[in-house]
Design a protein around this motif. Sequence first.
Motif, PDB file in Angstrom:
ATOM      1  N   TYR A 368      66.175  43.654 166.932  1.00 26.48           N
ATOM      2  CA  TYR A 368      65.708  43.138 168.221  1.00 26.48           C
ATOM      3  C   TYR A 368      65.016  44.187 169.079  1.00 26.48           C
ATOM      4  N   VAL A 369      65.187  45.445 168.743  1.00 27.63           N
ATOM      5  CA  VAL A 369      64.567  46.535 169.503  1.00 27.63           C
ATOM      6  C   VAL A 369      63.995  47.544 168.514  1.00 27.63           C
ATOM      7  N   PRO A 370      62.689  47.824 168.558  1.00 33.31           N
ATOM      8  CA  PRO A 370      62.148  48.877 167.689  1.00 33.31           C
ATOM      9  C   PRO A 370      62.791  50.206 168.046  1.00 33.31           C
ATOM     10  N   LEU A 371      63.420  50.863 167.086  1.00 30.63           N
ATOM     11  CA  LEU A 371      64.023  52.154 167.399  1.00 30.63           C
ATOM     12  C   LEU A 371      62.937  53.128 167.838  1.00 30.63           C
ATOM     13  N   GLY A 372      63.210  53.824 168.925  1.00 32.04           N
ATOM     14  CA  GLY A 372      62.237  54.703 169.547  1.00 32.04           C
ATOM     15  C   GLY A 372      61.593  54.104 170.777  1.00 32.04           C
ATOM     16  N   ALA A 373      61.762  52.790 170.972  1.00 29.88           N
ATOM     17  CA  ALA A 373      61.124  52.127 172.107  1.00 29.88           C
ATOM     18  C   ALA A 373      61.861  52.410 173.408  1.00 29.88           C
ATOM     19  N   PRO A 374      61.131  52.573 174.510  1.00 29.05           N
ATOM     20  CA  PRO A 374      61.767  52.677 175.816  1.00 29.05           C
ATOM     21  C   PRO A 374      62.342  51.326 176.246  1.00 29.05           C
ATOM     22  N   VAL A 375      63.402  51.371 177.034  1.00 26.39           N
ATOM     23  CA  VAL A 375      64.092  50.178 177.529  1.00 26.39           C
ATOM     24  C   VAL A 375      64.399  50.386 179.007  1.00 26.39           C
TER      25      VAL A 375
END
Length: 442
Positions: A368-375
């Motif tokens: 559900y979240v690309p690893l490395g992506a900001p949140v």
Amino acid sequence: MIPTVGAPRARAFGFALLAALPLLSGCASIVPAADASRPATTAPAPPSRPAGTPRPYTPRPSEGAAAAAQPIPATPRAPLPATSVPADATTAAASGVVAGPDVSTLGVTAEQATAALVAFRISCPSVQRRTDTSGLTQGADWTESCNAAKSWKDSDASAFFTGYFGTVQVGAGTAFVTGYYEPEIAGSRTKRPGYDVPVYRRPADLIEVDLGQFSDNLKGKKVRGRVDGSNFVPYYDRTAIESGALDGRGLEIAYAADAAEFFFLQVQGSGRLRLPDGGIMRIGYDTQNGRGYVGIGKLLLDRGELQRGQASMQGILDYLRADPVRGAAVMNENPSWVFFRELTGSGPLGALGVPVTGRASVAADPKYVPLGAPVVLSLDRAEPNGLWIAQDTGGAIKGANRFDSFWGAGDEARAIAGGMSGRGSALLLLPRASIARLIPAP
């Protein structure tokens, strides 16, 4: 905190969830599954000691359990309107995304942006090589921002995120966030009086099987176990290991002073051993025995032995220490066991294989979240609000908008992580090329 199979990881779990969910330090596969029930069969311990007989040591506290930090309340931003998520959705792309507001409107502080840029920069090599299972990004999407990050001034980090990223909400956008940290407990490299809780390396007979090699329907699924004669059976569970299943094999890399503290270090998946001479030995997740995690906080709540508000890490430690024999029996109800290796250099390491950063790194579900992506998090608790980088995974961190915030090491990190539980909304920051593909301009 805590990884994909075979990856080192920091630990990975929100301690507040010990009261509500099964947690585990382990892998993002079906071994062990976050919601798995305890296997029906238990591998027997060697006949030298009857299965279920407690290991002959008396757990003792190595340090006091400080109280969990009192929450600082905040008003979260409401999730964006979104269509219903399909019942069979298992990725972010299948759950649907909606365009979010401009990054500049989200109230990210300069301090948060600077810490996030540093974390993002070290993630870039892994992000560009990694296959994104969320369906949101492609490797080339990160090229522009990663190239810019190499020389971007940390002091102007806010402009970096505003210039290279847009925001999206995955599914309903409703977020739940817990916390983890890098614990430090008393330990010794050798067994000595007061240090008799073994810290094991990965056993040679622990085998990991990729089930996708046998059936296309099982791609991405893995199991762990051992060979017993001509059969492949589950690996020894916690009770068998505590009863001596691994004795005499030379697997000990260190010894902890307190069984309860070491139990929670296993939950975290990495930590520091404070040695008798004042030195520090850092250990990190190597693998796990393949058994499903059973959250003892939930067990104690269900039995009425803890009340709501007592099932933080600190409250559970108090319970385990009040009666070491009873505490050991409760810990054995969790069959999961984590094996460690000594770490050198920076750390602890997350699922991307790079160090995670206190107050800047979160664990997320890579589907559900690309690893490395900001949140960007906006919760009913102020401490986690702001900008983070998804650099880790965890067995209990499953689904859209489910995060575990990393707070570093030390007493303050322990106090915040030990009682962290926040609800609100979350937005992902994605490269503009990804957003253009996902949400075409009208």
